[in-house]
Design an enzyme around this catalytic site. Structure first.
Site: not given
Ligand code: PGA
Length: 257
Positions: A14-16, A99, A101, A171, A177, A216, A237-238
């Site tokens: 998930n590149w966001k 998600h 966010e 999640e 993050g 994470s 994500g990251g």
């Molecule tokens: P993260 O994000 O791996 O940076 O914690 C995961 C996500 O939000 O899908």
């Protein structure tokens, strides 16, 4: 509910809101060539403007692509929105819905998430339905209630058969993050609760359902997480923004159990 059935592991990035045409090209090229060496299913969910680029680079490869959200509407006067059929035009396989966010910054309620889930399914996309509790909710002891409520909303709106065409991602919001990963045991507990909730409506769907862990995940903790009986891969994500890190997690997906 641990199961003996073999489910293929899925690692989805998930590149966001990250990327540029130039940096994506390097990342997509490295991921698609590196992923050839590993068993499992792999995908990247990129920002909308880069779907065409993802399609151009990834078509015919082992790495699928998708979007990070989708409109609940099929078409019409919804400025700024992107419909599921538009995602289909760019060969998407997946659309993330719900998600945290989106839920916290953009007001996606359980009902909206359920509508987005159905909109994606209707055109043949595979929704990746995200659920998870905040730190306050975990500390208040209501993790199960929150996650089951989020699952219930989709089960009530779309029906359990729809889950058979979908992926769920657990999640925990406090792990996204933050560098704080749920322990494998904490994650496994909630994954088992999610699978049991689906099994209440349909055991066979629950047995087949891929439930990803997100929050994470790194190449250093992925193997232990993915080794849990109800963890079928990760939403990353990251670490999906660095080819070496993402491929390290893909390697941990191994093959079929
Ligand atoms: P993260 O994000 O791996 O940076 O914690 C995961 C996500 O939000 O899908």
């Amino acid at each position: 509910m641990a199961t003996t059935m073999s489910r293929i592991k899925l690692v989805a990035g998930n590149w966001k809101m990250h990327g540029s045409l130039a940096s994506n090209l390097a990342l997509l090229t490295a991921v698609t060539s590196g992923a050839k060496a590993f068993d499992g299913q792999f995908a990247v969910c990129v920002p909308y403007p880069y779907l065409a680029q993802a399609q151009a680079v990834l078509a015919g490869s082992k790495v699928a692509w998708g979007a990070q959200d989708v409109s609940e509407h099929a078409l019409g006067a919804y400025t700024g929105e992107v419909s599921a059929s538009m995602l289909n035009d760019f060969g998407c396989r997946y659309a993330i819905v719900g998600h945290s966010e989106r839920r916290s910054f953009y007001g996606d309620t359980d009902a909206v998430v359920a509508a987005k889930f159905s909109a994606a399914l209707k055109v043949g996309l595979t929704p990746i339905l995200c659920v998870g509790e905040t730190l306050d909710e975990r500390e208040a002891g209501i993790t199960t209630a929150v996650v089951v409520r989020q699952m219930d909303a989709v089960l009530a709106a779309a029906g359990v058969a729809a889950l058979g065409q979908a992926v769920v991602a657990y999640e925990p919001v406090w792990a996204i993050g933050t560098g704080k990963t749920a322990t494998p045991a904490q994650a496994q507990d909630v994954h088992a609760i999610i699978r049991a909730r689906v099994a209440r409506d349909d055991k066979a769907v629950a047995e087949r359902l891929q439930i990803l862990y997100g929050g994470s995940v790194k190449s250093t903790n992925a193997r232990e997480l993915f080794g849990q009986p109800d963890i079928d891969g990760g939403l990353i994500g990251g670490a999906s923004l660095v080819a070496e890190d993402f491929l390290g997690i893909c390697a941990a997906a191994g093959g079929q159990r």
